[in-house]
Write an enzyme that holds these catalytic residues in place. Structure first.
Site, PDB file in Angstrom:
ATOM      1  N   SER A  62      -0.014  -5.102  -7.388  1.00  0.00           N
ATOM      2  CA  SER A  62      -1.224  -5.609  -6.742  1.00  0.00           C
ATOM      3  C   SER A  62      -1.328  -7.110  -6.987  1.00  0.00           C
ATOM      4  CB  SER A  62      -2.446  -4.839  -7.246  1.00  0.00           C
ATOM      5  OG  SER A  62      -3.566  -5.090  -6.438  1.00  0.00           O
ATOM      6  N   GLU A  64       3.416  -3.392   0.046  1.00  0.00           N
ATOM      7  CA  GLU A  64       2.360  -2.372  -0.027  1.00  0.00           C
ATOM      8  C   GLU A  64       1.015  -3.072   0.062  1.00  0.00           C
ATOM      9  OE1 GLU A  64      -0.055  -1.866  -2.648  1.00  0.00           O
ATOM     10  OE2 GLU A  64       0.585  -3.664  -3.702  1.00  0.00           O
ATOM     11  N   HIS A  91      -0.777   1.447  -4.112  1.00  0.00           N
ATOM     12  CA  HIS A  91      -2.039   1.930  -4.666  1.00  0.00           C
ATOM     13  C   HIS A  91      -2.142   3.437  -4.452  1.00  0.00           C
ATOM     14  CE1 HIS A  91      -2.798  -2.372  -4.513  1.00  0.00           C
ATOM     15  NE2 HIS A  91      -3.855  -2.193  -5.270  1.00  0.00           N
TER      16      HIS A  91
END
Length: 321
Positions: free
Chosen positions: A123, A223, A293
């Protein structure tokens, strides 16, 4: 080409008494830890996996939405780099690393990596991982976060066994490949290049800065979370128009989770968006990577040379040799 298969992660074992445990440091480089008990649970659980766990003194600091102000978090990064533990695992992502990239002593961080420290996260940690690659500090690991992945209660779903096993193997230097089931249509593809990427939004925010590595002939994985397919398409087109995508040998999509459909979509979905992009791009655009995630996530060495091979729908990414 031989059918690609990846060994299943072994069940984690506590190191024998003759083997000193890996020193694992927990820290908070970005968003505030809203639930401190999750960090404490993560520390306890990682201890049961054989790590010698310490928590940075500023890991639970609070300043606005951040885990301490910028100077505090930057000082923690340099302090941990100097200590050079075996594993440096972020408590959580959120947002905050973009604010300190210009102040990082990359040579100092590079000495930590050269000394064997494995820096891990995903992230918002993408900013640090790609910055390290751009400034030649060395490879880092895209992988789990302490609170999200090791601090879950049983009521929250507990700890994913594959995520845990991949992490333990990677931190002990034993993980050399990951395999997954992807979409059909890429049978026979085999490419080799630098494995890099991470969170799509964070990567796009690095365009035009000195902190985005100039990777050509690479294998780019991506992602994101809470992004509608049209926003994902817009960011991918931005990367294509900036020349980033076409410079790669392959692009591999991981999880794009927690987005909400709109009444205006009328059949426009993540799947149709990807199909539309495939018709426009020359670079192979694969999907199905178990990373992002979501509860189950593999570990990937950002900045290592790797091979991506596909047979049928079986996909394999190898970096061990």
């Amino acid at each position: 080409m031989k059918r690609p298969t990846a060994p299943k992660p072994a069940v984690p074992e506590t190191p024998s008494a003759a083997e000193p445990p890996l020193r694992l440091q927990l820290w908070s480089p970005a968003g505030v830890v809203a639930r401190p008990p999750a960090l404490r649970r993560a520390a306890r659980h990682l201890g049961t996996l054989g790590f010698e766990v310490t928590v940075d003194p500023d890991a639970l600091a609070r300043h606005q939405r951040f885990a301490g102000d910028d100077a505090q978090r930057l000082a923690a990064l340099h302090r941990i780099a100097d200590a050079a533990p075996d594993v440096v695992l972020a408590s959580r992502g959120g947002y905050g690393l973009m604010r300190v990239l210009d102040g990082i002593d990359w040579a100092r961080l590079g000495r930590s990596i050269a000394g064997g420290s494995r820096w891990v996260g995903y992230s918002d940690l993408t900013a640090l991982q790609l910055g390290a690659l751009a400034h030649r500090a060395g490879p880092m690991w895209a992988g789990p976060l302490a609170c999200d992945d090791f601090g879950r209660t049983a009521e929250e779903g507990g700890i994913d066994e594959i995520t845990e096993a991949c992490f333990v193997e990677a931190m002990h230097g034993e993980l050399e490949a990951i395999g997954f089931r992807g979409e059909a249509g890429f049978d026979g593809l085999e490419v080799r290049g630098t494995l890099w990427g991470g969170n799509l939004s964070v990567l796009c925010s690095l365009l035009g800065t000195p902190h985005l590595p100039k990777v050509r002939g690479g294998i780019l994985f991506l992602e994101d979370v809470n992004e509608h397919p049209y926003r994902i398409e817009r960011m991918l087109l931005q990367l294509a128009q900036a020349g980033v995508l076409e410079a790669q040998k392959a692009v591999v999509l991981g999880s794009f989770s927690d987005w909400k459909p709109s009444p205006l979509d009328r059949g426009y979905t993540l799947k149709t968006m990807v199909a539309g992009l495939r018709s426009r791009l020359k670079v192979p655009l694969l999907s199905g990577l178990p990373f992002g995630h979501q509860r189950t996530k593999v570990c990937l060495p950002v900045g290592r040379r790797a091979t991506l091979a596909v047979e049928g729908r079986d996909h394999l990414i190898v970096w061990g040799h």
